[in-house]
Design an enzyme around this catalytic site. Structure first.
Site, PDB file in Angstrom:
ATOM      1  CD  GLU A  53      50.234-120.977   1.593  1.00  0.00           C
ATOM      2  OE1 GLU A  53      50.922-120.094   2.124  1.00  0.00           O
ATOM      3  OE2 GLU A  53      49.475-120.771   0.619  1.00  0.00           O
ATOM      4  CG  ASP A  64      41.088-118.518  -1.709  1.00  0.00           C
ATOM      5  OD1 ASP A  64      42.234-118.483  -2.169  1.00  0.00           O
ATOM      6  OD2 ASP A  64      40.847-118.679  -0.501  1.00  0.00           O
TER       7      ASP A  64
END
Length: 276
Positions: A53, A64
């Site tokens: 990914e 995040d």
């Protein structure tokens, strides 16, 4: 509807036919730098990753935690742009022969042009792209564009979503559903609610036939093994990025950890029953 590209079809096969959950390894494009990042992805493929990914660096990565946020900032500080993402995908797909997916927030995709993004990813060999902050009309738009390009458009769901919301999201997804193992930002290292994850994935499977892929909070190989019975794939991000933020033997530490994750997901050997 356009048929899936061979790369997208290969990822479907991986997620639906493997005896164990497929293991994905995440790295932002352009981190630690462009050439080192491509080398690290190739090393990930050799140390147990079933698919890769590639993250699109963004200045406000709201989902995040500190590790991936710092990695994004490092990539942006070195001039990382969407062209680096496309070339990273192209080289990684060609060199590793592993499915490659992209994770991006919507703003960089919108700025680049969604149709151009999908078409260039497909040409470069990407299997799909997940955009976790998509909502409403933008989600429907991206799903149609990705389908026309022959790549997957997986969707991000939350265990806080209602059953109706899960059904709507699943209907607008292709390839797989991303179900976080922890209701937190990436890099979460606290305890996982495994019974809660089991119930969540059960709700999902009652509403879609898409494979279920987990990430966020799978901070150790032992936690990967605990999550494995309930999902079709796992993506490991922050645990691999964290050592790469440090100088010295960071890459080797990341590779050793990835190998441990892969070993934790290996199916238990079948015991033979000897005749009496």
């Amino acid at each position: 509807m356009t048929d899936l590209t061979p790369h997208a079809a290969a990822l479907t096969d991986l997620l639906t036919t493997s005896r164990r959950p497929a293991l994905g390894a995440f790295l932002p494009a352009g981190f630690p730098n462009w050439t080192a990042g491509i080398d690290t992805l190739a090393q990930f493929a050799q140390h147990g990753a079933d698919f890769l990914e590639v993250g699109v660096a963004h200045h406000t990565p709201v989902l995040d935690g500190p590790d991936i946020s710092e990695a994004y900032a490092t990539a942006l500080g070195q001039g990382a742009a969407m062209a680096h993402v496309i070339s990273t995908v192209r080289l990684t797909a060609a060199n590793t022969r592993k499915p490659v997916v992209v994770m991006s927030y919507w703003q960089p995709v919108r700025a680049f042009g969604p149709q151009r993004f999908a078409e260039e990813l497909a040409e470069a060999g990407a299997a799909g792209a997940m955009i976790p902050d998509l909502r409403g009309e933008a989600a429907a738009q991206w799903h149609a564009i990705a389908a026309a390009a022959g790549i997957h458009a997986p969707r991000f769901v939350s265990r806080r979503d209602s059953d109706t919301e899960l059904e709507q999201t699943a209907a607008a997804a292709s390839g797989w559903i991303y179900a976080p193992a922890a209701d937190a930002r990436t890099g979460f290292q606290g305890d996982l609610d495994i019974p809660g994850l089991h119930a969540f994935t059960g709700r999902l499977r009652a509403r879609t036939r898409h494979p279920v892929v987990a990430g966020i909070g799978i901070s150790t190989p032992a936690r990967a093994a605990a999550v494995a019975p309930y999902v079709d794939g796992l993506v490991i991000g922050s645990p691999l990025v964290r050592p790469l933020l440090k100088a010295g033997e960071g890459q080797q530490h990341a590779l050793d950890l990835l190998t441990a994750f892969a070993q934790a997901l290996r199916p238990a050997p079948q015991l033979r029953t000897l005749p009496a």
